[in-house]
Scaffold this active site. Structure first.
Site, mmCIF file in Angstrom:
data_model
loop_
_atom_site.group_PDB
_atom_site.id
_atom_site.type_symbol
_atom_site.label_atom_id
_atom_site.label_comp_id
_atom_site.label_asym_id
_atom_site.label_seq_id
_atom_site.Cartn_x
_atom_site.Cartn_y
_atom_site.Cartn_z
ATOM 1 N N HIS A 143 -11.089 -6.915 -9.998
ATOM 2 C CA HIS A 143 -11.191 -5.438 -10.289
ATOM 3 C C HIS A 143 -10.426 -5.051 -11.699
ATOM 4 O O HIS A 143 -9.626 -5.842 -12.151
ATOM 5 C CB HIS A 143 -10.743 -4.505 -9.174
ATOM 6 C CG HIS A 143 -9.309 -4.976 -8.650
ATOM 7 N ND1 HIS A 143 -8.125 -5.082 -9.481
ATOM 8 C CD2 HIS A 143 -8.953 -5.234 -7.401
ATOM 9 C CE1 HIS A 143 -7.276 -5.449 -8.594
ATOM 10 N NE2 HIS A 143 -7.654 -5.595 -7.414
HETATM 11 P P1 TYD Z 1 -6.792 -5.237 -2.955
HETATM 12 O O1 TYD Z 1 -6.865 -4.391 -4.127
HETATM 13 O O2 TYD Z 1 -7.894 -5.757 -2.471
HETATM 14 O O3 TYD Z 1 -5.853 -6.379 -3.197
HETATM 15 P P2 TYD Z 1 -5.841 -7.391 -4.442
HETATM 16 O O4 TYD Z 1 -5.862 -6.646 -5.912
HETATM 17 O O5 TYD Z 1 -4.320 -8.389 -4.327
HETATM 18 O O6 TYD Z 1 -6.956 -8.345 -4.509
HETATM 19 O O7 TYD Z 1 -5.962 -4.331 -1.810
HETATM 20 C C1 TYD Z 1 -6.067 -5.012 -0.377
HETATM 21 C C2 TYD Z 1 -6.001 -3.689 0.550
HETATM 22 O O8 TYD Z 1 -4.778 -2.976 0.329
HETATM 23 C C3 TYD Z 1 -7.141 -2.586 0.200
HETATM 24 O O9 TYD Z 1 -7.481 -2.046 1.414
HETATM 25 C C4 TYD Z 1 -6.178 -1.439 -0.521
HETATM 26 C C5 TYD Z 1 -4.821 -1.723 0.251
HETATM 27 N N1 TYD Z 1 -3.867 -1.183 -0.882
HETATM 28 C C6 TYD Z 1 -2.875 -0.214 -0.919
HETATM 29 O O10 TYD Z 1 -3.283 0.503 0.235
HETATM 30 N N2 TYD Z 1 -1.870 -0.186 -1.670
HETATM 31 C C7 TYD Z 1 -1.649 -0.848 -2.864
HETATM 32 O O11 TYD Z 1 -0.708 -0.531 -3.499
HETATM 33 C C8 TYD Z 1 -2.616 -1.954 -2.852
HETATM 34 C C9 TYD Z 1 -2.560 -3.026 -3.972
HETATM 35 C C10 TYD Z 1 -3.402 -2.247 -1.990
#
Ligand code: TYD
Length: 136
Positions: free
Chosen positions: A49
């Protein structure tokens, strides 16, 4: 611009101590959020992302991982494998985190509170937005 940061070690004979503070001392922004990722293995790819508003500093405080960064035109791979090394990522970069060692603890410092709407999770949409920004 992506930057590799080196944090000083304030340790002594008792062990190491690394401090990262906001703007001007470690992270080039005021830190509003901290999260960490562990228990991902070498088959997992995280991230995938871009963020419209949030800047990050990534630190593998234990173990190692790789970060693949794409700006819509070119891709660079960084290996995070030292607790005193930070990777500064500005906004609007597409990033993958992968190749986590089994002991990897990836600490992430963020400039903004979590807001799911500032994430771009579709690469084609990201390319469209980033190219538009370059034209401005
Ligand atoms: P995600 O963005 O997919 O993690 P990564 O960047 O490591 O691939 O996040 C996983 C889940 O956690 C998603 O449902 C969003 C939630 N999340 C939060 O609620 N707060 C945060 O600060 C982060 C980074 C993720």
């Amino acid at each position: 611009m992506v930057k590799i940061l080196e944090f000083p070690d304030l340790g002594d004979e008792r062990g190491n101590l690394v401090v990262v503070e906001g703007e001007g001392f470690g992270a080039p922004f005021d830190i509003k959020r901290v999260f960490y990722i562990y228990g991902s293995d070498s088959t997992v790819v995280r991230g995938q992302h871009a963020n419209r508003k949030t800047e990050f500093v990534l630190i593998n405080v234990a173990g190692s991982s790789k970060v693949k960064v794409n700006n819509g035109q070119e891709t660079v791979i960084y290996e995070l494998n030292r607790p005193r090394m930070g990777l500064y990522l500005p906004t609007m970069l597409w990033k993958d985190m992968y190749d986590f060692s089994s002991d990897s603890v990836l600490l992430v410092l963020a400039s903004e509170h979590y807001d799911g709407t500032e994430y771009i999770r579709d690469y084609e949409e990201y390319k469209k937005e980033v190219l538009k920004l370059k034209d401005e």
